[in-house]
Design a protein around this motif. Sequence first.
Motif, PDB file in Angstrom:
ATOM      1  N   ALA A 196       0.823  -1.214   0.000  1.00 28.80           N
ATOM      2  CA  ALA A 196       0.000   0.000   0.000  1.00 28.80           C
ATOM      3  C   ALA A 196       0.850   1.254   0.000  1.00 28.80           C
ATOM      4  N   PHE A 197       2.083   1.185   0.523  1.00 31.79           N
ATOM      5  CA  PHE A 197       2.953   2.360   0.525  1.00 31.79           C
ATOM      6  C   PHE A 197       3.321   2.806  -0.882  1.00 31.79           C
ATOM      7  N   ALA A 198       3.227   1.900  -1.857  1.00 38.43           N
ATOM      8  CA  ALA A 198       3.512   2.269  -3.244  1.00 38.43           C
ATOM      9  C   ALA A 198       2.233   2.470  -4.046  1.00 38.43           C
ATOM     10  N   ILE A 199       1.206   1.658  -3.782  1.00 37.68           N
ATOM     11  CA  ILE A 199      -0.009   1.720  -4.597  1.00 37.68           C
ATOM     12  C   ILE A 199      -0.855   2.949  -4.272  1.00 37.68           C
ATOM     13  N   VAL A 200      -1.051   3.244  -2.997  1.00 44.80           N
ATOM     14  CA  VAL A 200      -1.920   4.373  -2.616  1.00 44.80           C
ATOM     15  C   VAL A 200      -1.401   5.696  -3.155  1.00 44.80           C
ATOM     16  N   PRO A 201      -0.104   6.029  -2.988  1.00 47.59           N
ATOM     17  CA  PRO A 201       0.383   7.288  -3.559  1.00 47.59           C
ATOM     18  C   PRO A 201       0.260   7.337  -5.079  1.00 47.59           C
ATOM     19  N   ALA A 202       0.371   6.175  -5.742  1.00 44.83           N
ATOM     20  CA  ALA A 202       0.267   6.169  -7.204  1.00 44.83           C
ATOM     21  C   ALA A 202      -1.138   6.571  -7.655  1.00 44.83           C
ATOM     22  N   TRP A 203      -2.155   6.085  -6.953  1.00 41.72           N
ATOM     23  CA  TRP A 203      -3.514   6.454  -7.325  1.00 41.72           C
ATOM     24  C   TRP A 203      -3.850   7.876  -6.888  1.00 41.72           C
ATOM     25  N   ARG A 204      -3.193   8.366  -5.855  1.00 38.08           N
ATOM     26  CA  ARG A 204      -3.430   9.741  -5.427  1.00 38.08           C
ATOM     27  C   ARG A 204      -2.730  10.756  -6.322  1.00 38.08           C
ATOM     28  N   SER A 205      -1.881  10.265  -7.206  1.00 38.02           N
ATOM     29  CA  SER A 205      -1.154  11.192  -8.084  1.00 38.02           C
ATOM     30  C   SER A 205      -2.071  11.841  -9.106  1.00 38.02           C
ATOM     31  N   GLY A 206      -3.282  11.307  -9.312  1.00 33.50           N
ATOM     32  CA  GLY A 206      -4.222  11.872 -10.269  1.00 33.50           C
ATOM     33  C   GLY A 206      -4.095  11.286 -11.647  1.00 33.50           C
ATOM     34  N   SER A 207      -3.148  10.408 -11.861  1.00 32.81           N
ATOM     35  CA  SER A 207      -2.941   9.785 -13.172  1.00 32.81           C
ATOM     36  C   SER A 207      -3.383   8.338 -13.104  1.00 32.81           C
ATOM     37  N   VAL A 208      -4.363   8.021 -13.935  1.00 32.50           N
ATOM     38  CA  VAL A 208      -4.836   6.635 -13.982  1.00 32.50           C
ATOM     39  C   VAL A 208      -3.757   5.711 -14.515  1.00 32.50           C
ATOM     40  N   VAL A 209      -2.984   6.226 -15.486  1.00 35.13           N
ATOM     41  CA  VAL A 209      -1.917   5.402 -16.077  1.00 35.13           C
ATOM     42  C   VAL A 209      -0.903   5.014 -15.008  1.00 35.13           C
ATOM     43  N   VAL A 210      -0.535   6.001 -14.180  1.00 32.01           N
ATOM     44  CA  VAL A 210       0.430   5.723 -13.108  1.00 32.01           C
ATOM     45  C   VAL A 210      -0.178   4.725 -12.123  1.00 32.01           C
ATOM     46  N   GLY A 211      -1.435   4.920 -11.751  1.00 35.94           N
ATOM     47  CA  GLY A 211      -2.073   4.016 -10.792  1.00 35.94           C
ATOM     48  C   GLY A 211      -2.139   2.595 -11.310  1.00 35.94           C
ATOM     49  N   VAL A 212      -2.556   2.455 -12.577  1.00 35.41           N
ATOM     50  CA  VAL A 212      -2.687   1.111 -13.152  1.00 35.41           C
ATOM     51  C   VAL A 212      -1.321   0.444 -13.300  1.00 35.41           C
ATOM     52  N   SER A 213      -0.330   1.219 -13.819  1.00 35.23           N
ATOM     53  CA  SER A 213       0.986   0.630 -14.042  1.00 35.23           C
ATOM     54  C   SER A 213       1.648   0.220 -12.724  1.00 35.23           C
ATOM     55  N   VAL A 214       1.532   1.073 -11.701  1.00 35.78           N
ATOM     56  CA  VAL A 214       2.138   0.736 -10.413  1.00 35.78           C
ATOM     57  C   VAL A 214       1.434  -0.467  -9.803  1.00 35.78           C
ATOM     58  N   THR A 215       0.104  -0.519  -9.908  1.00 34.93           N
ATOM     59  CA  THR A 215      -0.637  -1.665  -9.365  1.00 34.93           C
ATOM     60  C   THR A 215      -0.237  -2.949 -10.077  1.00 34.93           C
ATOM     61  N   ALA A 216      -0.109  -2.858 -11.417  1.00 38.02           N
ATOM     62  CA  ALA A 216       0.288  -4.046 -12.175  1.00 38.02           C
ATOM     63  C   ALA A 216       1.687  -4.512 -11.800  1.00 38.02           C
ATOM     64  N   LEU A 217       2.615  -3.540 -11.668  1.00 37.89           N
ATOM     65  CA  LEU A 217       3.987  -3.891 -11.290  1.00 37.89           C
ATOM     66  C   LEU A 217       4.037  -4.464  -9.869  1.00 37.89           C
ATOM     67  N   CYS A 218       3.240  -3.906  -8.988  1.00 37.10           N
ATOM     68  CA  CYS A 218       3.181  -4.445  -7.615  1.00 37.10           C
ATOM     69  C   CYS A 218       2.633  -5.868  -7.612  1.00 37.10           C
ATOM     70  N   ALA A 219       1.653  -6.129  -8.476  1.00 35.66           N
ATOM     71  CA  ALA A 219       1.093  -7.474  -8.546  1.00 35.66           C
ATOM     72  C   ALA A 219       2.145  -8.471  -9.027  1.00 35.66           C
ATOM     73  N   VAL A 220       2.881  -8.068 -10.076  1.00 34.67           N
ATOM     74  CA  VAL A 220       3.937  -8.965 -10.592  1.00 34.67           C
ATOM     75  C   VAL A 220       5.006  -9.197  -9.524  1.00 34.67           C
ATOM     76  N   TYR A 221       5.415  -8.105  -8.869  1.00 30.79           N
ATOM     77  CA  TYR A 221       6.457  -8.236  -7.841  1.00 30.79           C
ATOM     78  C   TYR A 221       5.957  -9.063  -6.652  1.00 30.79           C
ATOM     79  N   SER A 222       4.666  -8.942  -6.353  1.00 35.42           N
ATOM     80  CA  SER A 222       4.093  -9.734  -5.264  1.00 35.42           C
ATOM     81  C   SER A 222       4.187 -11.225  -5.563  1.00 35.42           C
ATOM     82  N   VAL A 223       3.914 -11.587  -6.825  1.00 34.12           N
ATOM     83  CA  VAL A 223       4.033 -13.003  -7.218  1.00 34.12           C
ATOM     84  C   VAL A 223       5.474 -13.475  -7.071  1.00 34.12           C
TER      85      VAL A 223
END
Length: 395
Positions: free
Chosen positions: A35-62
Motif C-alpha cells: 500500500a505504501f507504493a499503490i496508494v500514492p500512485a492512485w493519489r497522483s491523479g494519473s490513472v496510467v500511473v495508478g494502473v501501471s504501479v498496481t500491475a507492477l506491484c502485482a507482478v512483484y508480489s508473485v
Amino acid sequence: MAPETVRPLSLRTLHRAARESGGLLYTIPSLVFMAFAIVPAWRSGSVVVGVSVTALCAVYSVLYVYSVAMPAYPRRVGVAWLIASWLVLALAMIPLGTDVGFFVIYAMILHVIVLRGRAGLAALGVIAVLAALLAVAASSGTMVMLTVMGLATSVGIQQGIERERAQEALAEVQERNAVLAVAAERERISRDLHDILGHSLTTITVSAQLGRRLVAADPELAAEHLTEIERIARQSLADVRATVAGMQEVRIATEIASARSVLAAAGVTAELPTAVPTITDEHAELFGYVVREGVTNVVRHANATRCEIRLDEHSVSVTDDGQGLQAGALGNGLIGLRHRVESAGGRFVFSSSADGTTVGATIPDTRPAIRSAAGPVANHAMSSAAGPTSQEEQP
C-alpha cells in the motif's frame, strides 16, 4: 527440498513447491506494505500511473510470495528469479521514482530466501545501502523505517533458514546412522550365528560320526555320544536365541573346556592351558571367539593330530600340525574373526604352512606404566628398599 524434487518449472509445480515449503503463510500477510507504493500512485491523479504501479506491484508480489519455492529448483532458476525481480523494480522507478524504495523490505526478504547463506547476507547489505541512499534522497522517514524493519525481518528469516537447514542435516545424519546401525547389527548377528552354529554343528558332526562307528562295538559309549549331541543341539538353540536377543556371551574358560571335548571326539591330541589368567570380560569374550573359531577350523579343515592353545593376559593362539590353509582362502569365519579382533583394537594373527596353522589375537596392554617422577635415584632407592635382587637371592 532437493533441487531434483520439482520438475519441470511450471505454475502447478511452482505452487506445489511453495505450499510444501510452508513459507506462504509468512510471505502473503506482508503484502499489506504494498500500500505504501499503490496508494500514492492512485493519489497522483494519473490513472496510467495508478494502473501501471498496481500491475507492477502485482507482478512483484508473485515473485516475492513464490520465492519460497526457489530452494526446490536449481540455482540458475533462483538467479533468474532475482533478475526478474530487479527488472520489475527498474520499471517501477519510471512512475515511482525514489518511492521505489518502499519495496526494500520485499527485496531484502526475497534475496535472503533465494540466495541463503553468506550470499544472502551480502545481498542484504547491498540492498540496505541502496535503500538508505534512496531514503536520504527522498527525505522519507517511512522508507528508513521499512529499511530497518526489512533488516530485522530478513536477519530473523536468515537465522530460521539456517536453523532449519541444520536440523535437516542432523536428521539426515541420524537417518544415515540408523541405517549403519542396522547394518552393523545384521553383521553382528550373522557373525555370531556363524561362530555359534559353525562350532556347534562341527561338534555334532564329529560326535555323530564317532557314535555311528561305535553303535555295534560299544553301544553304551555310542549312547553317550548321542546324549552329547542332544545336549549340544539344545545349547546351540539357546545360543541362537540369545544371540538374536543380543544377550549371548562367550567366555574363554567355557570355550577351552568345550575345545577339550571337541578335540577328543575328533581324535586330536589337545594341549590346553591348565588355568585361565586374569582377563577382563571384554577380552575373555574376544579370546573365547578366537578359541572357538580356531578349534572349529582344526576339526573341519586341518586334518591335524595335535592342537595347542596358548593363553595369557594379552594374547591367545590356537596352533595345529595339520595340512595348513592359504591366506587367500580364508573362510567367512576367519574373516569375521579378524573384523571382530580389529574392532576391539587388537591384532589378528594368522599363519599357515604345510606344517600347520596358527590362529590368534593379541590385545595391547593399555595400563599406564608405573614410573617414579623423582628419577633414577628414587627408582634405585625403591628397588633397594624392596629387598635383594635376584642375583643376591641366588646361593
